[in-house]
Enzyme design. Structure first.
Site, PDB file in Angstrom:
ATOM      1  N   SER A 218       0.608  -1.235   0.074  1.00 23.17           N
ATOM      2  CA  SER A 218       0.041   0.035   0.006  1.00 23.17           C
ATOM      3  C   SER A 218       0.817   1.091  -0.015  1.00 23.17           C
ATOM      4  O   SER A 218       1.612   1.460   1.281  1.00 23.17           O
ATOM      5  CB  SER A 218      -0.993   0.153   1.276  1.00 23.17           C
ATOM      6  OG  SER A 218      -1.626   1.205   1.270  1.00 23.17           O
TER       7      SER A 218
ATOM      8  N   HIS B 157      -1.134  -1.274  -3.943  1.00 20.35           N
ATOM      9  CA  HIS B 157      -2.378  -0.831  -3.483  1.00 20.35           C
ATOM     10  C   HIS B 157      -2.348   0.535  -3.396  1.00 20.35           C
ATOM     11  O   HIS B 157      -1.365   1.311  -2.876  1.00 20.35           O
ATOM     12  CB  HIS B 157      -2.554  -1.521  -2.120  1.00 20.35           C
ATOM     13  CG  HIS B 157      -4.034  -1.145  -1.499  1.00 20.35           C
ATOM     14  ND1 HIS B 157      -4.987  -2.052  -1.709  1.00 20.35           N
ATOM     15  CD2 HIS B 157      -4.234  -0.310  -0.563  1.00 20.35           C
ATOM     16  CE1 HIS B 157      -6.196  -1.505  -1.160  1.00 20.35           C
ATOM     17  NE2 HIS B 157      -5.776  -0.617  -0.334  1.00 20.35           N
TER      18      HIS B 157
ATOM     19  N   ASP C 191      -4.522   4.056  -2.286  1.00 14.24           N
ATOM     20  CA  ASP C 191      -5.746   4.431  -1.402  1.00 14.24           C
ATOM     21  C   ASP C 191      -6.065   5.898  -1.954  1.00 14.24           C
ATOM     22  O   ASP C 191      -5.139   6.741  -1.751  1.00 14.24           O
ATOM     23  CB  ASP C 191      -5.277   4.362  -0.020  1.00 14.24           C
ATOM     24  CG  ASP C 191      -4.920   3.271   0.575  1.00 14.24           C
ATOM     25  OD1 ASP C 191      -6.036   2.200   0.429  1.00 14.24           O
ATOM     26  OD2 ASP C 191      -4.263   2.847   1.126  1.00 14.24           O
TER      27      ASP C 191
ATOM     28  N   MET D 119      -8.634   8.629  -1.226  1.00 14.60           N
ATOM     29  CA  MET D 119      -9.797   9.147  -0.286  1.00 14.60           C
ATOM     30  C   MET D 119     -10.086  10.699  -0.836  1.00 14.60           C
ATOM     31  O   MET D 119      -9.294  11.541  -1.059  1.00 14.60           O
ATOM     32  CB  MET D 119      -8.923   9.241   0.965  1.00 14.60           C
ATOM     33  CG  MET D 119      -8.143   7.818   1.340  1.00 14.60           C
ATOM     34  SD  MET D 119      -7.624   7.887   3.045  1.00 14.60           S
ATOM     35  CE  MET D 119      -6.711   6.379   3.156  1.00 14.60           C
TER      36      MET D 119
ATOM     37  N   HIS E 173      -8.119   1.334  -4.414  1.00 14.89           N
ATOM     38  CA  HIS E 173      -9.301   1.350  -3.247  1.00 14.89           C
ATOM     39  C   HIS E 173      -9.826   2.782  -3.187  1.00 14.89           C
ATOM     40  O   HIS E 173      -9.242   3.710  -2.705  1.00 14.89           O
ATOM     41  CB  HIS E 173      -8.702   0.870  -2.014  1.00 14.89           C
ATOM     42  CG  HIS E 173      -9.228   0.975  -0.865  1.00 14.89           C
ATOM     43  ND1 HIS E 173      -8.979   0.629   0.522  1.00 14.89           N
ATOM     44  CD2 HIS E 173     -10.625   0.809  -0.723  1.00 14.89           C
ATOM     45  CE1 HIS E 173      -9.750   0.559   1.236  1.00 14.89           C
ATOM     46  NE2 HIS E 173     -11.108   0.559   0.760  1.00 14.89           N
TER      47      HIS E 173
ATOM     48  N   MET F 141     -12.107   5.038  -1.460  1.00 15.93           N
ATOM     49  CA  MET F 141     -12.709   5.609  -0.248  1.00 15.93           C
ATOM     50  C   MET F 141     -13.345   6.776  -0.715  1.00 15.93           C
ATOM     51  O   MET F 141     -12.890   7.891  -0.137  1.00 15.93           O
ATOM     52  CB  MET F 141     -11.683   5.497   0.882  1.00 15.93           C
ATOM     53  CG  MET F 141     -11.360   4.094   1.367  1.00 15.93           C
ATOM     54  SD  MET F 141     -10.045   4.010   2.386  1.00 15.93           S
ATOM     55  CE  MET F 141      -8.774   4.012   0.966  1.00 15.93           C
TER      56      MET F 141
ATOM     57  N   MET G  77     -12.089  -4.637   4.998  1.00 16.74           N
ATOM     58  CA  MET G  77     -11.088  -3.814   5.856  1.00 16.74           C
ATOM     59  C   MET G  77     -10.986  -3.931   7.229  1.00 16.74           C
ATOM     60  O   MET G  77     -12.235  -4.507   8.221  1.00 16.74           O
ATOM     61  CB  MET G  77     -11.959  -2.461   5.846  1.00 16.74           C
ATOM     62  CG  MET G  77     -11.862  -1.583   4.797  1.00 16.74           C
ATOM     63  SD  MET G  77     -10.276  -0.998   4.002  1.00 16.74           S
ATOM     64  CE  MET G  77      -9.644  -0.318   5.271  1.00 16.74           C
TER      65      MET G  77
ATOM     66  N   GLY H 221      -8.915   5.227   6.373  1.00 11.68           N
ATOM     67  CA  GLY H 221      -8.600   6.825   6.234  1.00 11.68           C
ATOM     68  C   GLY H 221      -7.157   6.878   6.381  1.00 11.68           C
ATOM     69  O   GLY H 221      -6.519   7.889   5.970  1.00 11.68           O
TER      70      GLY H 221
ATOM     71  N   GLY I  95      -1.260   2.519   9.633  1.00 14.62           N
ATOM     72  CA  GLY I  95      -0.457   2.380  10.875  1.00 14.62           C
ATOM     73  C   GLY I  95      -1.577   1.985  11.940  1.00 14.62           C
ATOM     74  O   GLY I  95      -1.042   2.177  12.945  1.00 14.62           O
TER      75      GLY I  95
ATOM     76  N   ASP J 262      -7.070  -5.494   4.193  1.00 18.15           N
ATOM     77  CA  ASP J 262      -6.398  -4.189   4.314  1.00 18.15           C
ATOM     78  C   ASP J 262      -6.583  -3.699   5.695  1.00 18.15           C
ATOM     79  O   ASP J 262      -7.542  -3.315   5.982  1.00 18.15           O
ATOM     80  CB  ASP J 262      -7.022  -3.553   3.189  1.00 18.15           C
ATOM     81  CG  ASP J 262      -6.647  -2.181   3.005  1.00 18.15           C
ATOM     82  OD1 ASP J 262      -5.396  -1.908   3.671  1.00 18.15           O
ATOM     83  OD2 ASP J 262      -7.178  -1.132   2.383  1.00 18.15           O
TER      84      ASP J 262
ATOM     85  N   GLY K 109      -3.670  -2.875   9.128  1.00 17.40           N
ATOM     86  CA  GLY K 109      -3.103  -3.697  10.332  1.00 17.40           C
ATOM     87  C   GLY K 109      -2.388  -5.166   9.824  1.00 17.40           C
ATOM     88  O   GLY K 109      -2.411  -5.750  10.830  1.00 17.40           O
TER      89      GLY K 109
ATOM     90  N   GLY L   9       0.586  -1.621   4.274  1.00 14.13           N
ATOM     91  CA  GLY L   9       1.566  -0.200   4.191  1.00 14.13           C
ATOM     92  C   GLY L   9       2.432  -0.334   5.100  1.00 14.13           C
ATOM     93  O   GLY L   9       4.001  -0.673   4.862  1.00 14.13           O
ATOM     94  N   SER L  10       2.160   0.036   6.515  1.00 15.30           N
ATOM     95  CA  SER L  10       3.544   0.329   7.420  1.00 15.30           C
ATOM     96  C   SER L  10       4.426  -0.635   7.635  1.00 15.30           C
ATOM     97  O   SER L  10       5.444  -0.650   7.935  1.00 15.30           O
ATOM     98  CB  SER L  10       2.781   0.992   8.696  1.00 15.30           C
ATOM     99  OG  SER L  10       1.609   0.267   8.941  1.00 15.30           O
TER     100      SER L  10
HETATM  101  C1  DX5 Z   1      -6.451   2.572   5.116  1.00 16.57           C
HETATM  102  C2  DX5 Z   1      -6.102   2.061   4.056  1.00 16.57           C
HETATM  103  C3  DX5 Z   1      -5.041   0.933   3.812  1.00 16.57           C
HETATM  104  C4  DX5 Z   1      -3.636   1.492   4.591  1.00 16.57           C
HETATM  105  C5  DX5 Z   1      -3.372   0.343   5.394  1.00 16.57           C
HETATM  106  O1  DX5 Z   1      -7.647   3.297   4.968  1.00 16.57           O
HETATM  107  O2  DX5 Z   1      -6.996   1.399   3.292  1.00 16.57           O
HETATM  108  O3  DX5 Z   1      -4.698   0.458   2.668  1.00 16.57           O
HETATM  109  O4  DX5 Z   1      -2.588   1.836   3.526  1.00 16.57           O
HETATM  110  O5  DX5 Z   1      -2.201   0.581   6.195  1.00 16.57           O
HETATM  111  P1  DX5 Z   1      -1.463  -0.046   6.917  1.00 16.57           P
HETATM  112  O6  DX5 Z   1      -1.021  -1.520   6.543  1.00 16.57           O
HETATM  113  O7  DX5 Z   1      -0.509   0.671   7.557  1.00 16.57           O
HETATM  114  O8  DX5 Z   1      -2.515  -0.699   8.308  1.00 16.57           O
HETATM  115 ZN    ZN Z   2      -6.691   0.368   1.093  1.00 16.09          ZN
END
Ligand code: DX5
Ligand code: ZN
Length: 225
Positions: A13, A38, A40, A42, A71, A73, A142, A147, A150, A180, A182, A202-203
């Site tokens: 991500s 991925h 995101d 928003m 994705h 959102m 999700m 949003g 981390g 997606d 954590g 992501g993180s």
């Molecule tokens: C949050 C995103 C995720 C985000 C996940 O709204 O949809 O894709 O990047 O980030 P981590 O992997 O750090 O939870």
């Molecule tokens: Zn996402």
């Protein structure tokens, strides 16, 4: 299970990437073996954060050939799906919780030759998915409130994975089931055991000096026999 033998896919991500050098980050994640990227999107309305739009996707599309898992959102996704496909999105997921016509947006995505997905928030009942499943190439579950990156994994998503896995085994074994929020090596392994085929993270990946060994490990995760 019907999909046994398939490797788990990883979708890094880019929300956690260094946006000041996004082109290099795209090349790095491809070289590290990420199956998808991925992305995101928003709008500051569906979620309280604003990220990127089609022009950025068009720019990074030139840097890598791996599929973009976009994705959305956003409210009223039907207004924008065509723009995102033109910019280079391969998979596009919309939210049933969004205003407007998410089902119509999925139809537009499929008609344009891209892969349609439905993405569900942690607090939404999984039964809401029922009317979207036979239109979907991808279901994105999700496991954080959308949003921000981390956040900590919300375990109730695992039951949703099992629900969708069961439906997919009966009706569409090729359905991709992504999770997606954590995701790390322990929550990722748990989700794959429950039936997920794609891990978006992501993180846990961008925090590493070299994400390739971690990606390889995750790709080796398998479902419960
Ligand atoms: C949050 C995103 C995720 C985000 C996940 O709204 O949809 O894709 O990047 O980030 P981590 O992997 O750090 O939870
Ligand atoms: Zn996402």
């Amino acid at each position: 299970m019907a999909y046994c033998g398939a490797m788990t896919k990883v979708s890094a991500s880019i929300l956690s990437a260094d946006f000041s050098r996004l082109g290099a980050e795209m090349k790095m994640l491809e070289a590290s073996g990420s199956d998808w990227a991925h992305v995101d999107v928003m709008d500051g309305m569906f979620v309280p954060n604003i990220t990127i739009g089609p022009s950025v996707i068009k720019a990074i599309r030139k840097c890598t050939s791996i599929p973009f898992d976009v994705h959305l959102m956003i409210q009223r996704p039907e207004r924008y799906v065509t723009d995102f496909i033109k910019a280079g999105a391969d998979y596009l997921t919309v939210h049933p919780e969004a205003e407007g016509d998410p089902l119509g947006a999925m139809g537009k995505i499929s008609d344009a030759g891209a892969k349609a997905g439905i993405s569900i928030n942690p607090e939404t009942d999984m039964k809401v998915l029922d009317k979207y499943l036979d239109k979907a190439d991808l279901v994105l579950i999700m496991t954080v409130h959308p949003g921000f990156g981390g956040q900590s994994f919300i375990p109730s998503g695992v039951e949703k994975i099992r629900y969708v896995r069961k439906w997919a085994d009966e009706h569409n074994p090729k359905l991709e089931i992504s999770v997606d929020g954590g995701i790390n090596r322990s929550t990722g392994a748990e989700c794959v055991r429950a039936g997920a085929t794609v891990l978006a993270a992501g993180s846990a990946l961008f925090g590493l000096a070299d994400m390739s060994p971690e990606i390889r490990m995750w790709q080796g995760f398998g479902p419960d026999p």
